[in-house]
Design a protein around this motif. Sequence first.
Motif, PDB file in Angstrom:
ATOM      1  N   THR A 242     -76.269  38.936 108.418  1.00  0.00           N
ATOM      2  CA  THR A 242     -76.067  38.288 109.721  1.00  0.00           C
ATOM      3  C   THR A 242     -75.318  36.960 109.590  1.00  0.00           C
ATOM      4  OG1 THR A 242     -78.168  37.061 109.672  1.00  0.00           O
ATOM      5  CG2 THR A 242     -78.208  39.309 110.585  1.00  0.00           C
ATOM      6  N   ALA A 243     -75.235  36.431 108.371  1.00  0.00           N
ATOM      7  CA  ALA A 243     -74.544  35.146 108.175  1.00  0.00           C
ATOM      8  C   ALA A 243     -73.900  35.120 106.796  1.00  0.00           C
ATOM      9  CB  ALA A 243     -75.512  33.977 108.332  1.00  0.00           C
ATOM     10  N   ILE A 244     -72.717  34.543 106.727  1.00  0.00           N
ATOM     11  CA  ILE A 244     -71.994  34.435 105.458  1.00  0.00           C
ATOM     12  C   ILE A 244     -71.607  32.981 105.216  1.00  0.00           C
ATOM     13  CG2 ILE A 244     -69.825  34.979 104.268  1.00  0.00           C
ATOM     14  CD1 ILE A 244     -69.892  37.723 105.585  1.00  0.00           C
ATOM     15  N   PHE A 245     -71.901  32.510 104.012  1.00  0.00           N
ATOM     16  CA  PHE A 245     -71.408  31.212 103.556  1.00  0.00           C
ATOM     17  C   PHE A 245     -70.219  31.478 102.652  1.00  0.00           C
ATOM     18  CE2 PHE A 245     -71.811  28.033  99.945  1.00  0.00           C
ATOM     19  CZ  PHE A 245     -71.013  27.075 100.565  1.00  0.00           C
ATOM     20  N   ALA A 246     -69.053  30.950 103.027  1.00  0.00           N
ATOM     21  CA  ALA A 246     -67.843  31.103 102.226  1.00  0.00           C
ATOM     22  C   ALA A 246     -67.620  29.836 101.406  1.00  0.00           C
ATOM     23  CB  ALA A 246     -66.638  31.359 103.132  1.00  0.00           C
ATOM     24  N   ALA A 247     -67.196  29.994 100.152  1.00  0.00           N
ATOM     25  CA  ALA A 247     -67.075  28.864  99.230  1.00  0.00           C
ATOM     26  C   ALA A 247     -65.860  27.984  99.494  1.00  0.00           C
ATOM     27  CB  ALA A 247     -67.042  29.370  97.792  1.00  0.00           C
TER      28      ALA A 247
END
Length: 335
Positions: A242-247
Amino acid sequence: MSFTIKDVAKKANVSIATVSRILNGQGGYSERTKLKVLKVIEELGYQPNAVARGLINKRTHTIGVLFPKLSSSLVTDLLDGIEKAANDNGSSVIVCHTESNGEKTMKYLQLLIEKRVDGIIFASEILKDEYYQYVAKSKMPMILLSTESYAYPVPFVKVNDFHAAYSAAKYLIDKGHTKIGMISGNKEDIIAGIPRIEGFKKALADHDIPLDDQNIVFSRGFTFPDGVEGLKRMVDQFPDVTAIFAASDEIAIGALSAAYQRGIKVPDELSVMGYDNLSLAEMSIPPLTTVGQPLAKMGETSAEMLFALLETGDTPESRIMPHKIVERMSVKERK
């Protein structure tokens, strides 16, 4: 006709040394003499020779900056800060594009040292032994920017990437997300890859969020194409995410593009968060929530540290710069 410092001294009826002191902002002359010399300089259209001035004060008033990739918006922001500080200190900047190529990096270091720049800012990549040894042997002052070295005593300016990534993951958790993925950079990258991965993992572990191989997609770099490919792989291996942290913001914007192509609505169906707070972040659709690095201030601080080192000879303390969460519209709270 090109006039020399001798011509200025002769017409102003002063010594060459007096003209030199006035040009270099040193004392030992009256205000009346200064005004007279400046008037002659204007009348003759005299342009001080930078090389000649460098021979007098042992400074060329130039600094060298090495970047691995000039097309990045991150580099643009860092360079804005460097150039501001350089301009404030009466210096110019020579920018070198290394492409993270060892041979090219060594050639640029050799070039900068041969041109007798006053100092070097080494940015955004690992300081290898061969680079350090070459610069140290030349006694050239150096500051690291957006990178650091555990092996060598070189002052640096950067954000704490582990802490910043932890903050990003915690932000998503605080928004009610429990099925959280990460599209990382290169997992072998000890500067921005590993710390951001470990910060993300630590936040999930501290909040009892399930974490296994499906949660992280490892990319080759931090670019837009890495984000496009990363989103496709993430959705395939972790369909419930449901959520993505992109670097990086570039990865995040690539993920937004790929989500659009797949008909995934951001943030209604999937929240996406970036890292850097590039100018592109507020231009994306939707505008990107991200971890903000004070990039221009980091660049300015690195250059100010270099100039302080040149003036005093004292090695400055390294600086960890503050990060912050910049909220926009790409993350939705889950009830």
